[in-house]
Design a protein around this motif. Structure first.
Motif, PDB file in Angstrom:
ATOM      1  N   ALA A  97       1.016  -1.191  -0.048  1.00 54.81           N
ATOM      2  CA  ALA A  97       0.082   0.121   0.040  1.00 54.81           C
ATOM      3  C   ALA A  97       0.981   1.085  -0.328  1.00 54.81           C
ATOM      4  O   ALA A  97       0.505   2.240  -0.762  1.00 54.81           O
ATOM      5  CB  ALA A  97      -0.951  -0.024   1.176  1.00 54.81           C
ATOM      6  N   GLY A  98       1.917   1.173   0.764  1.00 53.26           N
ATOM      7  CA  GLY A  98       2.907   2.253   0.589  1.00 53.26           C
ATOM      8  C   GLY A  98       3.346   2.688  -0.597  1.00 53.26           C
ATOM      9  O   GLY A  98       3.352   3.698  -1.079  1.00 53.26           O
ATOM     10  N   SER A  99       3.993   1.512  -1.213  1.00 50.24           N
ATOM     11  CA  SER A  99       4.475   1.670  -2.487  1.00 50.24           C
ATOM     12  C   SER A  99       3.222   2.516  -3.621  1.00 50.24           C
ATOM     13  O   SER A  99       3.742   3.188  -4.379  1.00 50.24           O
ATOM     14  CB  SER A  99       4.950   0.353  -3.125  1.00 50.24           C
ATOM     15  OG  SER A  99       5.414   0.569  -4.293  1.00 50.24           O
ATOM     16  N   GLN A 100       2.091   1.807  -3.506  1.00 53.48           N
ATOM     17  CA  GLN A 100       0.949   2.335  -4.246  1.00 53.48           C
ATOM     18  C   GLN A 100       0.694   3.946  -4.095  1.00 53.48           C
ATOM     19  O   GLN A 100       0.371   4.675  -4.775  1.00 53.48           O
ATOM     20  CB  GLN A 100      -0.070   1.387  -4.362  1.00 53.48           C
ATOM     21  CG  GLN A 100       0.196   0.072  -4.810  1.00 53.48           C
ATOM     22  CD  GLN A 100      -0.740  -1.005  -4.202  1.00 53.48           C
ATOM     23  OE1 GLN A 100      -1.278  -0.845  -3.305  1.00 53.48           O
ATOM     24  NE2 GLN A 100      -0.821  -2.115  -4.794  1.00 53.48           N
ATOM     25  N   ASN A 101       0.809   4.131  -2.739  1.00 50.35           N
ATOM     26  CA  ASN A 101       0.625   5.528  -2.170  1.00 50.35           C
ATOM     27  C   ASN A 101       1.517   6.139  -2.922  1.00 50.35           C
ATOM     28  O   ASN A 101       1.369   7.523  -3.172  1.00 50.35           O
ATOM     29  CB  ASN A 101       0.449   5.585  -0.796  1.00 50.35           C
ATOM     30  CG  ASN A 101      -1.134   5.415  -0.140  1.00 50.35           C
ATOM     31  OD1 ASN A 101      -2.041   5.832  -0.769  1.00 50.35           O
ATOM     32  ND2 ASN A 101      -1.098   4.700   0.948  1.00 50.35           N
ATOM     33  N   SER A 102       2.751   5.947  -2.868  1.00 50.84           N
ATOM     34  CA  SER A 102       3.967   6.627  -3.471  1.00 50.84           C
ATOM     35  C   SER A 102       3.530   6.863  -4.729  1.00 50.84           C
ATOM     36  O   SER A 102       4.026   8.038  -5.227  1.00 50.84           O
ATOM     37  CB  SER A 102       5.206   5.759  -3.069  1.00 50.84           C
ATOM     38  OG  SER A 102       6.305   6.534  -3.706  1.00 50.84           O
ATOM     39  N   GLN A 103       3.305   5.886  -5.605  1.00 45.63           N
ATOM     40  CA  GLN A 103       3.306   6.011  -6.969  1.00 45.63           C
ATOM     41  C   GLN A 103       2.209   7.248  -7.362  1.00 45.63           C
ATOM     42  O   GLN A 103       2.205   7.999  -8.180  1.00 45.63           O
ATOM     43  CB  GLN A 103       2.992   4.786  -7.809  1.00 45.63           C
ATOM     44  CG  GLN A 103       4.035   3.660  -7.550  1.00 45.63           C
ATOM     45  CD  GLN A 103       4.027   2.273  -8.314  1.00 45.63           C
ATOM     46  OE1 GLN A 103       3.361   2.325  -9.295  1.00 45.63           O
ATOM     47  NE2 GLN A 103       4.079   1.376  -7.453  1.00 45.63           N
ATOM     48  N   GLY A 104       1.064   6.980  -6.412  1.00 45.55           N
ATOM     49  CA  GLY A 104       0.050   7.879  -6.544  1.00 45.55           C
ATOM     50  C   GLY A 104       0.447   9.326  -6.503  1.00 45.55           C
ATOM     51  O   GLY A 104      -0.160  10.169  -7.357  1.00 45.55           O
TER      52      GLY A 104
END
Length: 314
Positions: free
Chosen positions: A93-100
């Motif tokens: 989730a952290g990686s996806q939030n970062s990409q977002g």
């Protein structure tokens, strides 16, 4: 608020700076998009059809600027990035939030929303994923004047608060949305209820002060900020907001002391606002010293003329 910057600790991201409303990340809060110091906003230039540019300061307590209204604050909500060490699904989730967040800062709002939706699916209990998606949907909804997106954003803000009832950025975002959609009474109720449920927490009072100041009630805003520093005398955001409001009201001496207190408590934690506070300390010091010099030169140190009198003493 002002060009956005990512605030983060992972080496693969390069911070710049932005604002709207955001302090350091809460311990264990995961990854979220926030405005770096809760006070200041960085302006960003967005590309393509989603392009939108603005410069605002959401911590405008005591500072009135043309065009600074709660309906405009929402657009700079997503500018920074904070996170804690994560593992498993939370790391995903952290990686996806970062990409977002990166996509958001490039003006790719639809793509950013997709990443935030994935983050929620990976860690459905993490409130920051809901906040990120809510803030992005809110901005896109306002930009497109899409009532359906605004309704979705409101629901997402509430989901965020379901998972974290004290999420500061989410309370601020939802209050902005309520004011922006013609429900300022609901915004006041939201923040007052938050304050009532947390009598020892200063953050609800800071946000209420912001709201009252924006609605032309600086004295009420002052009361809430005084309450905030009484609740937490070590909160640099509260002292900074109080300094701005007092300076706006012409109380330069108290404003100077409050700016100095904010810097002493957490200069580095204030982000770009630390620079602003330092500049205001210097400016107010010059102003007060100049006023003192004028007073002294106006006769305060002149030798009084001798009084003429008769005497038989000598």
């Amino acid at each position: 608020m002002p060009a956005p910057a990512l605030r983060q600790t992972l080496p693969q991201f390069t911070p710049e700076h932005d604002t709207t409303n955001a302090p350091a990340s809460r311990p264990g809060s995961g990854l979220r998009v926030v405005h770096p110091d809760d006070f200041e906003v960085s302006v960003e230039v967005l590309p393509a059809e989603d392009s939108f540019t603005e410069t605002e300061d959401v911590s405008a307590i005591g500072i009135k600027r043309p065009g600074l209204t709660w309906s405009t604050l929402v657009f700079s909500f997503i500018a920074g990035l904070t996170f804690a060490t994560l593992s498993g699904c939370q790391w995903a989730a952290g990686s996806q939030n970062s990409q977002g967040a990166a996509m958001y800062n490039q003006g790719q709002y639809t793509a950013a929303m997709e990443q935030f939706q994935k983050a929620i699916a990976s860690a459905p209990e993490d409130p920051d994923g809901y906040y990120n998606l809510a803030a992005t949907t809110h901005r896109l909804g306002n930009q497109r004047q899409d009532a359906n997106l605004i309704r979705q954003s409101e629901a997402l803000y509430n989901q965020c608060l379901d998972h974290d009832p004290d999420h500061v950025d989410c309370h601020r975002g939802l209050a902005v949305l309520l004011v922006d959609s013609g429900r300022p009474d609901r915004a006041f109720t939201l923040l007052k209820n938050w304050a009532a449920q947390n009598p020892t927490l200063s953050e609800p009072r800071i946000e209420l002060a912001r709201l009252y100041e924006e609605h032309g009630e600086p004295q009420t805003a002052l009361k809430y900020l005084e309450d905030a520093v009484q609740q937490d005398a070590n909160n640099p955001r509260a002292w900074l907001a109080l300094a701005r409001l007092r300076e706006s009201g012409g109380d330069s001496v108290q404003a100077l002391q409050n700016y100095q207190r904010a810097l002493a408590l957490g200069g580095s934690s204030l982000g770009n606002n630390a620079t602003m506070a330092t500049e205001r300390v210097a400016a107010l010091s010059r102003q007060l010293n100049s006023a003192y010099d004028v007073q002294m030169n106006a006769g305060g140190t002149q030798i009084a003329a001798p009084v003429q009198f008769g005497s038989t003493r000598y």
